[in-house]
Design a protein around this motif. Structure first.
Motif, PDB file in Angstrom:
ATOM      1  N   PHE A  77      -2.835 -14.230   2.436  1.00  0.00           N
ATOM      2  CA  PHE A  77      -1.895 -15.179   2.278  1.00  0.00           C
ATOM      3  C   PHE A  77      -0.796 -14.854   1.321  1.00  0.00           C
ATOM      4  CE2 PHE A  77      -5.347 -17.894   3.489  1.00  0.00           C
ATOM      5  CZ  PHE A  77      -5.239 -17.843   4.733  1.00  0.00           C
ATOM      6  N   GLU A  78      -0.987 -13.685   0.563  1.00  0.00           N
ATOM      7  CA  GLU A  78      -0.013 -13.415  -0.571  1.00  0.00           C
ATOM      8  C   GLU A  78      -0.302 -11.671  -0.309  1.00  0.00           C
ATOM      9  OE1 GLU A  78       1.929 -15.091  -2.038  1.00  0.00           O
ATOM     10  OE2 GLU A  78       1.147 -17.037  -2.261  1.00  0.00           O
ATOM     11  N   VAL A  79       0.912 -11.160  -0.516  1.00  0.00           N
ATOM     12  CA  VAL A  79       1.098  -9.762  -0.635  1.00  0.00           C
ATOM     13  C   VAL A  79       1.344  -9.252  -1.901  1.00  0.00           C
ATOM     14  CG1 VAL A  79       2.416  -7.736   0.411  1.00  0.00           C
ATOM     15  CG2 VAL A  79       2.264  -9.918   1.613  1.00  0.00           C
ATOM     16  N   PRO A  80       0.428  -8.139  -2.291  1.00  0.00           N
ATOM     17  CA  PRO A  80       0.567  -7.800  -3.737  1.00  0.00           C
ATOM     18  C   PRO A  80       1.905  -7.382  -3.873  1.00  0.00           C
ATOM     19  CG  PRO A  80      -1.524  -6.861  -2.771  1.00  0.00           C
ATOM     20  CD  PRO A  80      -0.549  -7.736  -1.626  1.00  0.00           C
ATOM     21  N   THR A  81       2.621  -7.162  -5.191  1.00  0.00           N
ATOM     22  CA  THR A  81       3.767  -6.522  -5.462  1.00  0.00           C
ATOM     23  C   THR A  81       3.466  -4.970  -5.571  1.00  0.00           C
ATOM     24  OG1 THR A  81       4.462  -8.601  -6.597  1.00  0.00           O
ATOM     25  CG2 THR A  81       5.506  -6.513  -6.822  1.00  0.00           C
ATOM     26  N   ALA A  82       2.211  -4.744  -6.275  1.00  0.00           N
ATOM     27  CA  ALA A  82       1.947  -3.273  -6.283  1.00  0.00           C
ATOM     28  C   ALA A  82       0.396  -3.359  -6.185  1.00  0.00           C
ATOM     29  CB  ALA A  82       2.327  -2.842  -7.781  1.00  0.00           C
ATOM     30  N   GLY A  83       0.067  -2.107  -6.006  1.00  0.00           N
ATOM     31  CA  GLY A  83      -1.588  -1.925  -6.096  1.00  0.00           C
ATOM     32  C   GLY A  83      -2.138  -2.090  -4.585  1.00  0.00           C
ATOM     33  N   LYS A  84      -3.625  -1.777  -4.415  1.00  0.00           N
ATOM     34  CA  LYS A  84      -4.143  -1.890  -3.119  1.00  0.00           C
ATOM     35  C   LYS A  84      -5.551  -2.762  -3.083  1.00  0.00           C
ATOM     36  CE  LYS A  84      -1.791   1.494  -0.863  1.00  0.00           C
ATOM     37  NZ  LYS A  84      -1.233   1.340   0.521  1.00  0.00           N
ATOM     38  N   ILE A  85      -5.684  -3.096  -2.028  1.00  0.00           N
ATOM     39  CA  ILE A  85      -6.989  -3.930  -1.573  1.00  0.00           C
ATOM     40  C   ILE A  85      -7.509  -3.314  -0.603  1.00  0.00           C
ATOM     41  CG2 ILE A  85      -7.939  -6.153  -1.152  1.00  0.00           C
ATOM     42  CD1 ILE A  85      -5.506  -7.538  -2.650  1.00  0.00           C
ATOM     43  N   TYR A  86      -8.907  -2.974  -0.716  1.00  0.00           N
ATOM     44  CA  TYR A  86      -9.712  -2.411   0.335  1.00  0.00           C
ATOM     45  C   TYR A  86     -10.825  -3.267   0.531  1.00  0.00           C
ATOM     46  CZ  TYR A  86      -7.152   1.870  -0.759  1.00  0.00           C
ATOM     47  OH  TYR A  86      -6.117   2.920  -0.717  1.00  0.00           O
ATOM     48  N   ILE A  87     -11.176  -3.630   1.773  1.00  0.00           N
ATOM     49  CA  ILE A  87     -12.399  -4.308   2.187  1.00  0.00           C
ATOM     50  C   ILE A  87     -13.224  -3.568   3.215  1.00  0.00           C
ATOM     51  CG2 ILE A  87     -13.374  -6.488   3.374  1.00  0.00           C
ATOM     52  CD1 ILE A  87     -10.886  -8.043   2.367  1.00  0.00           C
ATOM     53  N   ASP A  88     -14.461  -3.182   2.853  1.00  0.00           N
ATOM     54  CA  ASP A  88     -15.278  -2.263   3.869  1.00  0.00           C
ATOM     55  C   ASP A  88     -14.679  -1.036   4.067  1.00  0.00           C
ATOM     56  OD1 ASP A  88     -17.650  -1.637   4.866  1.00  0.00           O
ATOM     57  OD2 ASP A  88     -17.303  -2.980   6.644  1.00  0.00           O
ATOM     58  N   GLY A  89     -13.800  -0.490   3.009  1.00  0.00           N
ATOM     59  CA  GLY A  89     -13.345   0.815   3.105  1.00  0.00           C
ATOM     60  C   GLY A  89     -12.037   0.933   3.781  1.00  0.00           C
ATOM     61  N   VAL A  90     -11.536  -0.571   4.329  1.00  0.00           N
ATOM     62  CA  VAL A  90     -10.248  -0.320   5.125  1.00  0.00           C
ATOM     63  C   VAL A  90      -9.128  -0.992   4.261  1.00  0.00           C
ATOM     64  CG1 VAL A  90      -9.060  -1.232   6.996  1.00  0.00           C
ATOM     65  CG2 VAL A  90     -11.440  -0.729   7.285  1.00  0.00           C
ATOM     66  N   ASP A  91      -7.834  -0.261   4.288  1.00  0.00           N
ATOM     67  CA  ASP A  91      -6.604  -0.523   3.387  1.00  0.00           C
ATOM     68  C   ASP A  91      -6.061  -1.999   4.001  1.00  0.00           C
ATOM     69  OD1 ASP A  91      -4.405  -1.138   1.838  1.00  0.00           O
ATOM     70  OD2 ASP A  91      -3.670   0.851   2.086  1.00  0.00           O
ATOM     71  N   MET A  92      -6.097  -3.189   3.365  1.00  0.00           N
ATOM     72  CA  MET A  92      -5.717  -4.376   3.894  1.00  0.00           C
ATOM     73  C   MET A  92      -4.210  -4.422   3.893  1.00  0.00           C
ATOM     74  SD  MET A  92      -8.057  -6.392   4.836  1.00  0.00           S
ATOM     75  CE  MET A  92      -9.007  -4.790   5.498  1.00  0.00           C
TER      76      MET A  92
END
Length: 386
Positions: A77-92
């Motif tokens: 629901f929000e997009v990071p200004t910087a950085g990465k989020i991975y769930i189960d190895g997949v970049d979101m």
């Protein structure tokens, strides 16, 4: 303010085998250097965090610390200004909420008032065009799990707060997400119902094996529910650990003060050996002895944190060289199972002491304005450096 002692403890929750202590374990969720800005305001500030499959992980902090913003970024629901989020190895990055292996349960529950319990729970499955037979089977299984089958035909206004909470939980779980995000899920419940529902939530999570991330400002709730807790302050995670680690071994003055009740004494290190540290504290009115070294130079400023329940209170006049202070009782709160004593030390500082009411008041009595001695064991305090 940095911690001066680290330790590794096993979690209280029996169903998770502490994968965070295994360097070979792959985290299910990886948050890498994530920042979120709203204009000039930094809501989340360079957060990195690993969460493992099957955890019931709590993000704990006060209002405005960034915990809900972090949860909303996980949900998409929000997009990071910087950085990465991975769930189960997949970049979101770029993946919308409806395509993520997540579901989110909101604080308001957001139930449809014109729909029955059954219809609320089945709504997402119908939107995704699941076969009617599968919808019926899944909804029945979920309602049975949350003990709402007798209420299937009722509408939300005909339910108690706890029942509405369970409807929202069933609706969140019926699509079998790999990750369930819960934003203050028990905030609308009264204290007694909240405590009962915490154990229901833990049992459901244990049976399903789904990874839960809970946002809460309630310290007791986080301590009860969690395999691990991430304490947040001003957009940053200031400590991550099991409930026991967070409570017994805070790594900063903020965490020590935020989690539970604590007495803090400012002082100066006068001895620091491998087997002990001695801190002279004008606030305490005496020397505080801790039975481990902290590798710091003599003369350094330090804080000593000690929990109220680790202090012994007596009317006897003890004469110990360390960890023995005198004062006068200035307040008593009787809580049934325990009593809280407010003691003004001879130094002028006021501290809290809690003692279990193991005998009746007529047999054991410390009263207002009594002169008392307080002591504690040398392994009870934690030293924190400035």
């Amino acid at each position: 303010m940095a911690a001066v002692e680290k330790t590794t403890k096993q979690p209280q929750n029996k169903h998770v085998s502490a994968p965070w202590n295994d360097p070979k374990a792959e985290p299910y969720i990886r948050i890498e250097n994530v920042t979120k800005k709203f204009g000039e305001f930094v809501a989340v500030n360079n957060v990195s965090l690993n969460i493992y499959r099957g955890e019931l992980f709590s993000l704990l902090g006060g209002s405005g610390c960034g915990k809900t913003t972090l949860l909303r970024m996980l949900a998409g629901f929000e997009v990071p200004t910087a950085g990465k989020i991975y769930i189960d190895g997949v970049d979101m990055a770029g993946i919308p909420p409806y395509d993520r292996p997540t579901n989110m349960m909101f604080q308001s529950y957001a139930l449809f008032p014109h729909m029955t319990v059954e219809q609320n729970v089945s709504f997402g499955l119908k939107q995704d065009k699941y076969p009617d037979s599968e919808i019926k089977q899944r909804v029945a299984h979920m309602l049975e799990m949350v003990q709402l089958m007798p209420f299937a035909k009722r509408k939300p206004h005909q339910l108690s707060g706890g029942q509405r909470q369970r409807v929202a939980l069933a609706r969140s779980l019926v699509k079998q997400p790999k990750l369930l995000l819960l934003d203050e899920p028990l905030g609308a419940l009264d204290k007694k119902l909240r405590e009962a529902t915490q154990f229901e939530l833990m049992n459901i999570q244990d049976r399903l094996g789904i990874t839960f991330i809970v946002v809460t400002h309630d310290q007791e709730e986080a301590m009860t529910l969690s395999t691990r807790i991430g304490v947040m302050n001003e957009g940053q995670i200031v400590q991550t650990g099991t409930p026991q680690e967070i409570y017994e071994y805070p790594q900063s003055k903020f965490v020590a003060d935020f989690i539970g009740s604590v007495n803090l004494f400012e002082g100066q290190i006068i001895e620091d050996e491998q087997d002990h540290v001695l801190i002279r504290s004008d606030e305490a009115g005496g020397d505080i002895y801790i039975d481990h070294g902290i590798s710091s130079a003599p003369g350094a400023r330090a804080w000593v944190a000690i929990r109220p329940e680790k202090i012994r209170l007596t009317k006897q006049d003890l004469n110990e060289p360390h960890n023995c202070l005198s004062g006068v009782v200035k307040g008593i709160a009787y809580m049934g199972n325990l009593s809280i004593y407010l003691v003004q030390l001879d130094s002028g500082k006021q501290i809290k002491v809690t003692m279990p009411n193991q005998v009746r008041a007529a047999e054991f009595m410390i009263d207002w304005d009594d002169r008392v001695t307080i002591t504690w064991h040398a392994n009870s305090p934690v030293a924190l450096l400035s």
